[in-house]
Design a protein around this motif. Structure first.
Motif, PDB file in Angstrom:
ATOM      1  N   PHE A 179       0.849  -1.185   0.000  1.00 57.00           N
ATOM      2  CA  PHE A 179       0.000   0.000   0.000  1.00 57.00           C
ATOM      3  C   PHE A 179       0.890   1.242   0.000  1.00 57.00           C
ATOM      4  CE2 PHE A 179       1.351   0.202   4.311  1.00 57.00           C
ATOM      5  CZ  PHE A 179       1.088   1.475   4.771  1.00 57.00           C
ATOM      6  N   GLY A 180       0.242   2.383  -0.249  1.00 59.83           N
ATOM      7  CA  GLY A 180       0.911   3.659  -0.036  1.00 59.83           C
ATOM      8  C   GLY A 180       1.929   4.061  -1.077  1.00 59.83           C
ATOM      9  N   ARG A 181       2.834   4.914  -0.652  1.00 59.89           N
ATOM     10  CA  ARG A 181       3.785   5.526  -1.569  1.00 59.89           C
ATOM     11  C   ARG A 181       4.858   4.537  -2.024  1.00 59.89           C
ATOM     12  NH1 ARG A 181       6.922  10.358   0.942  1.00 59.89           N
ATOM     13  NH2 ARG A 181       8.391   9.960  -0.761  1.00 59.89           N
ATOM     14  N   ILE A 182       5.435   4.845  -3.166  1.00 58.73           N
ATOM     15  CA  ILE A 182       6.545   4.066  -3.715  1.00 58.73           C
ATOM     16  C   ILE A 182       7.653   5.028  -4.118  1.00 58.73           C
ATOM     17  CG2 ILE A 182       7.302   2.598  -5.627  1.00 58.73           C
ATOM     18  CD1 ILE A 182       4.575   1.329  -5.667  1.00 58.73           C
ATOM     19  N   ASP A 183       8.869   4.720  -3.694  1.00 58.69           N
ATOM     20  CA  ASP A 183      10.037   5.533  -4.052  1.00 58.69           C
ATOM     21  C   ASP A 183      11.012   4.677  -4.850  1.00 58.69           C
ATOM     22  OD1 ASP A 183       9.212   7.865  -2.528  1.00 58.69           O
ATOM     23  OD2 ASP A 183       9.659   6.664  -0.758  1.00 58.69           O
ATOM     24  N   VAL A 184      11.575   5.282  -5.876  1.00 55.63           N
ATOM     25  CA  VAL A 184      12.472   4.560  -6.786  1.00 55.63           C
ATOM     26  C   VAL A 184      13.853   5.209  -6.772  1.00 55.63           C
ATOM     27  CG1 VAL A 184      12.869   3.864  -9.174  1.00 55.63           C
ATOM     28  CG2 VAL A 184      10.533   3.912  -8.268  1.00 55.63           C
ATOM     29  N   LEU A 185      14.869   4.392  -6.597  1.00 54.25           N
ATOM     30  CA  LEU A 185      16.260   4.843  -6.685  1.00 54.25           C
ATOM     31  C   LEU A 185      16.891   4.142  -7.877  1.00 54.25           C
ATOM     32  CD1 LEU A 185      18.672   6.387  -5.456  1.00 54.25           C
ATOM     33  CD2 LEU A 185      19.135   4.367  -4.052  1.00 54.25           C
ATOM     34  N   TYR A 186      17.224   4.926  -8.897  1.00 55.95           N
ATOM     35  CA  TYR A 186      17.728   4.352 -10.159  1.00 55.95           C
ATOM     36  C   TYR A 186      19.074   4.968 -10.483  1.00 55.95           C
ATOM     37  CZ  TYR A 186      17.577   2.617 -14.985  1.00 55.95           C
ATOM     38  OH  TYR A 186      17.851   1.974 -16.165  1.00 55.95           O
ATOM     39  N   LYS A 187      20.099   4.132 -10.594  1.00 58.90           N
ATOM     40  CA  LYS A 187      21.465   4.618 -10.789  1.00 58.90           C
ATOM     41  C   LYS A 187      22.009   4.359 -12.187  1.00 58.90           C
ATOM     42  CE  LYS A 187      23.912   5.763  -7.874  1.00 58.90           C
ATOM     43  NZ  LYS A 187      24.320   7.116  -7.449  1.00 58.90           N
ATOM     44  N   ASN A 188      21.225   3.712 -13.048  1.00 55.01           N
ATOM     45  CA  ASN A 188      21.714   3.297 -14.359  1.00 55.01           C
ATOM     46  C   ASN A 188      21.438   4.382 -15.409  1.00 55.01           C
ATOM     47  OD1 ASN A 188      22.413   2.008 -16.720  1.00 55.01           O
ATOM     48  ND2 ASN A 188      20.955   0.325 -16.493  1.00 55.01           N
ATOM     49  N   ASP A 189      22.485   5.067 -15.838  1.00 59.67           N
ATOM     50  CA  ASP A 189      22.303   6.119 -16.855  1.00 59.67           C
ATOM     51  C   ASP A 189      22.495   5.588 -18.274  1.00 59.67           C
ATOM     52  OD1 ASP A 189      25.016   5.695 -16.861  1.00 59.67           O
ATOM     53  OD2 ASP A 189      25.560   7.749 -16.316  1.00 59.67           O
ATOM     54  N   LYS A 190      22.573   4.263 -18.407  1.00 59.64           N
ATOM     55  CA  LYS A 190      22.758   3.653 -19.731  1.00 59.64           C
ATOM     56  C   LYS A 190      21.448   3.162 -20.334  1.00 59.64           C
ATOM     57  CE  LYS A 190      27.207   4.020 -18.999  1.00 59.64           C
ATOM     58  NZ  LYS A 190      27.966   5.124 -19.627  1.00 59.64           N
ATOM     59  N   GLN A 191      20.393   3.109 -19.531  1.00 57.94           N
ATOM     60  CA  GLN A 191      19.137   2.539 -19.991  1.00 57.94           C
ATOM     61  C   GLN A 191      17.974   3.316 -19.372  1.00 57.94           C
ATOM     62  OE1 GLN A 191      19.023  -1.670 -19.287  1.00 57.94           O
ATOM     63  NE2 GLN A 191      17.435  -2.057 -20.807  1.00 57.94           N
ATOM     64  N   ILE A 192      16.953   3.570 -20.155  1.00 60.84           N
ATOM     65  CA  ILE A 192      15.800   4.334 -19.692  1.00 60.84           C
ATOM     66  C   ILE A 192      14.910   3.460 -18.818  1.00 60.84           C
ATOM     67  CG2 ILE A 192      13.695   5.546 -20.421  1.00 60.84           C
ATOM     68  CD1 ILE A 192      15.148   6.313 -22.980  1.00 60.84           C
ATOM     69  N   LEU A 193      14.418   4.033 -17.715  1.00 62.79           N
ATOM     70  CA  LEU A 193      13.445   3.380 -16.852  1.00 62.79           C
ATOM     71  C   LEU A 193      12.139   4.155 -16.941  1.00 62.79           C
ATOM     72  CD1 LEU A 193      12.661   1.321 -14.592  1.00 62.79           C
ATOM     73  CD2 LEU A 193      13.479   3.035 -12.936  1.00 62.79           C
ATOM     74  N   ILE A 194      11.032   3.444 -17.191  1.00 64.38           N
ATOM     75  CA  ILE A 194       9.748   4.124 -17.328  1.00 64.38           C
ATOM     76  C   ILE A 194       8.667   3.389 -16.541  1.00 64.38           C
ATOM     77  CG2 ILE A 194      10.264   5.072 -19.607  1.00 64.38           C
ATOM     78  CD1 ILE A 194       8.497   2.891 -20.822  1.00 64.38           C
ATOM     79  N   SER A 195       7.613   4.129 -16.214  1.00 65.24           N
ATOM     80  CA  SER A 195       6.394   3.561 -15.666  1.00 65.24           C
ATOM     81  C   SER A 195       5.268   3.895 -16.635  1.00 65.24           C
ATOM     82  CB  SER A 195       6.102   4.136 -14.272  1.00 65.24           C
ATOM     83  OG  SER A 195       4.862   3.670 -13.781  1.00 65.24           O
ATOM     84  N   ILE A 196       4.372   2.948 -16.863  1.00 71.10           N
ATOM     85  CA  ILE A 196       3.292   3.149 -17.832  1.00 71.10           C
ATOM     86  C   ILE A 196       1.939   3.040 -17.142  1.00 71.10           C
ATOM     87  CG2 ILE A 196       2.205   2.312 -19.946  1.00 71.10           C
ATOM     88  CD1 ILE A 196       4.898   1.217 -20.824  1.00 71.10           C
ATOM     89  N   ASP A 197       1.109   4.055 -17.330  1.00 73.00           N
ATOM     90  CA  ASP A 197      -0.266   4.050 -16.842  1.00 73.00           C
ATOM     91  C   ASP A 197      -1.186   4.095 -18.057  1.00 73.00           C
ATOM     92  OD1 ASP A 197      -2.731   4.378 -15.712  1.00 73.00           O
ATOM     93  OD2 ASP A 197      -2.304   6.300 -14.744  1.00 73.00           O
ATOM     94  N   GLU A 198      -1.665   2.936 -18.474  1.00 71.35           N
ATOM     95  CA  GLU A 198      -2.454   2.857 -19.702  1.00 71.35           C
ATOM     96  C   GLU A 198      -3.831   3.500 -19.556  1.00 71.35           C
ATOM     97  OE1 GLU A 198      -2.555  -1.246 -20.718  1.00 71.35           O
ATOM     98  OE2 GLU A 198      -0.488  -1.275 -21.462  1.00 71.35           O
ATOM     99  N   GLN A 199      -4.259   3.767 -18.327  1.00 69.27           N
ATOM    100  CA  GLN A 199      -5.565   4.384 -18.111  1.00 69.27           C
ATOM    101  C   GLN A 199      -5.498   5.908 -18.168  1.00 69.27           C
ATOM    102  OE1 GLN A 199      -8.193   2.321 -17.945  1.00 69.27           O
ATOM    103  NE2 GLN A 199      -6.661   0.702 -18.193  1.00 69.27           N
TER     104      GLN A 199
END
Length: 246
Positions: free
Chosen positions: A176-196
């Motif tokens: 439940f609740g909030r989600i925090d993302v720590l991403y250190k890879n500058d060689k590849q794109i990270l995305i989240s998709i909300d199809e709605q």
């Protein structure tokens, strides 16, 4: 398969960043005209539920733990817990109906009904809230999640012991609740998709950063829904949480 629980030093070494001392930033919403997803992009929900990735659990902890029989409940909960023979011997009267929403302990409810307290089982009130970080060294990605046994104030469980109540409560734990993302890879794109979402707001780009980035509420819900749907195939979460409670 990820079964290890990592300590702080391992995560800091793997991702080259501390998970607790950094300011939380906001990821970037990509509402550019082009909606084409980079075929090499990492999609957050797919990555988190991919059992082929060596996910590890770090810093699983409990922030709230309530396991008690001392909290009051509305009278109706106590009355409903009586067996049929006791209900027949003590049918609802106008006086009892007037007490239905009055909070009270099991002992107090027994006095109101006119029975001995041993005929009423006092439930355990259980509320467990915790957090954990799941991370992949290969992806240079860590995601901080929160979990609980119930979205209510407490969950009422009728068992003999506190240990049995705790075990029963954690059978159906949930994210439940909030989600925090720590991403250190500058060689590849990270995305989240909300199809709605609207067409120009579906893709959230999470850039590489030394800091945690808080997902928007809508994208957090997408991630949680996917994790919940695939939870049976992700046993390392269960393992970490149950080990923490022992």
């Amino acid at each position: 398969m990820p079964t290890q629980v990592s300590d702080d030093s391992n995560l800091n070494h793997s991702l080259s960043a501390s998970s607790s001392s950094h300011e939380v930033q906001e990821p970037i919403l990509d509402n550019s005209p082009s909606k084409t997803v980079d075929p090499n992009a990492i999609i957050l929900t797919q990555a988190l539920t991919d059992s082929a990735i060596s996910w590890r659990i770090h810093n699983c902890k409990i922030s709230e733990k309530v396991v008690t029989q001392d909290m009051p409940l509305p009278f109706l909960y106590h009355y409903d817990s009586l067996d049929d023979s006791a209900k027949q011997a003590h049918p609802l009267t106008p006086a009892l109906l007037a007490q239905f929403n009055t909070p009270m302990t099991a002992n107090a409810a027994a006095e109101v009904i006119g029975i001995t307290s041993d005929l009423l089982m006092s439930p355990w009130h259980v509320k467990i809230v915790g957090s954990l970080v799941v991370f992949s060294e290969a992806l240079q990605l860590a995601v901080r999640l929160h979990w609980t046994n119930t979205g209510k104030r407490t969950q009422q469980i009728y068992t003999k012991s506190a240990k049995e109540a705790l075990t029963a409560a954690l059978k159906d734990w949930q994210f439940f609740g909030r989600i925090d993302v720590l991403y250190k890879n500058d060689k590849q794109i990270l995305i989240s998709i909300d199809e709605q979402a609207q067409a120009d707001e579906q893709i959230l780009t999470i850039n590489a950063s030394a800091d945690y980035q808080k997902l928007s509420a809508t994208h957090a819900l997408i991630v949680i829904a996917k994790l919940e749907a695939d939870k049976a195939q992700l046993p390392w979460f269960d393992t970490a949480i149950l080990e923490r409670l022992e």
